[in-house]
Design an enzyme around this catalytic site. Structure first.
Site, PDB file in Angstrom:
ATOM      1  N   HIS A 130      -1.806  -2.769 -66.802  1.00  0.00           N
ATOM      2  CA  HIS A 130      -1.763  -3.076 -65.165  1.00  0.00           C
ATOM      3  C   HIS A 130      -0.717  -4.815 -64.702  1.00  0.00           C
ATOM      4  CE1 HIS A 130      -3.929  -4.212 -61.013  1.00  0.00           C
ATOM      5  NE2 HIS A 130      -3.219  -5.881 -61.354  1.00  0.00           N
ATOM      6  N   GLU A 131      -0.067  -4.930 -65.353  1.00  0.00           N
ATOM      7  CA  GLU A 131       0.859  -6.346 -65.184  1.00  0.00           C
ATOM      8  C   GLU A 131       1.907  -5.119 -65.203  1.00  0.00           C
ATOM      9  OE1 GLU A 131       0.778  -8.707 -63.672  1.00  0.00           O
ATOM     10  OE2 GLU A 131      -1.368  -8.667 -63.209  1.00  0.00           O
ATOM     11  N   HIS A 140      -1.366  -2.439 -56.183  1.00  0.00           N
ATOM     12  CA  HIS A 140      -2.556  -1.804 -56.339  1.00  0.00           C
ATOM     13  C   HIS A 140      -2.734  -0.543 -55.629  1.00  0.00           C
ATOM     14  CE1 HIS A 140      -3.213  -7.047 -56.576  1.00  0.00           C
ATOM     15  NE2 HIS A 140      -3.100  -5.885 -58.006  1.00  0.00           N
ATOM     16  N   CYS A 165      -3.785   6.396 -62.186  1.00  0.00           N
ATOM     17  CA  CYS A 165      -4.189   7.809 -62.043  1.00  0.00           C
ATOM     18  C   CYS A 165      -3.130   8.199 -61.205  1.00  0.00           C
ATOM     19  CB  CYS A 165      -5.269   7.718 -60.627  1.00  0.00           C
ATOM     20  SG  CYS A 165      -4.303   6.704 -59.103  1.00  0.00           S
TER      21      CYS A 165
END
Ligand SMILES: [Zn+2]
Ligand SMILES: [Zn+2]
Length: 170
Positions: A130-131, A140, A165
């Site tokens: 994520h980071e 986000h 995604c």
């Protein structure tokens, strides 16, 4: 993409960095380097909150970016907060060099659950991805399964997958 550096800010659970290297390297197809561990600086800590200041750690990382032009993700074996937030699981420079991931809340033991290294390491891989996504310029994502979804709590992290995604992957 240039190399990814993982910087332990203190002693990490055995096997964690190896797990992160094995998760990140094939996804980004770049060398993933574990930097020599360094201790978190005392002035990064807010003693009253028993948490570290994410902005202070990020500023220190940005002041000394990887010489090879790569990215550096610091791994903090403690809890982290950012201004206006009770806690944060991580903080990154958007489309920048650096990020920090806090490991304390990723450990099932933090929530009074039995030790489970598999869950702990999976969560650490998700939040590190994520980071890293933020350092690549990703914001986000509304998809709760996407690794770029915002974690308001550890339950959000557990709903996420280790994947971007289709929209974020592009
Ligand atoms: Zn985020
Ligand atoms: Zn996404």
């Amino acid at each position: 993409m240039r190399p990814i550096h993982l910087l332990p800010l203190g002693a990490l659970p055995p096997g964690l960095t190896e797990h992160l290297v094995a998760t990140l390297a094939p996804r980004f197809r770049v060398p993933v380097v574990v930097d020599p561990p360094t201790e978190a600086r005392p002035d990064w800590r807010d003693d009253a909150r028993a948490q570290y200041r994410a902005d202070a750690i990020l500023a220190a990382l940005v002041a000394d970016p990887p010489a090879d032009g790569g990215r550096r993700i610091a791994l903090l074996p403690a809890d982290l907060f950012a201004p206006g937030l009770a806690f944060t699981l991580g903080l990154a420079t958007l489309a920048g060099c650096c990020a920090v991931v806090a490991l304390a809340r990723l450990d099932p033991a933090f929530h009074g659950e039995p030790p489970d290294a598999g869950r702990f390491f999976r969560r650490a891989a998700i939040e590190t991805l994520h980071e890293l996504g933020h350092t690549l310029g990703l914001a986000h994502c509304a998809d709760p399964a996407c690794v770029m979804h915002y974690s308001r709590s550890i339950a959000d992290t557990d709903r996420k997958t280790l994947d971007f995604c289709a929209a974020c992957a592009r």
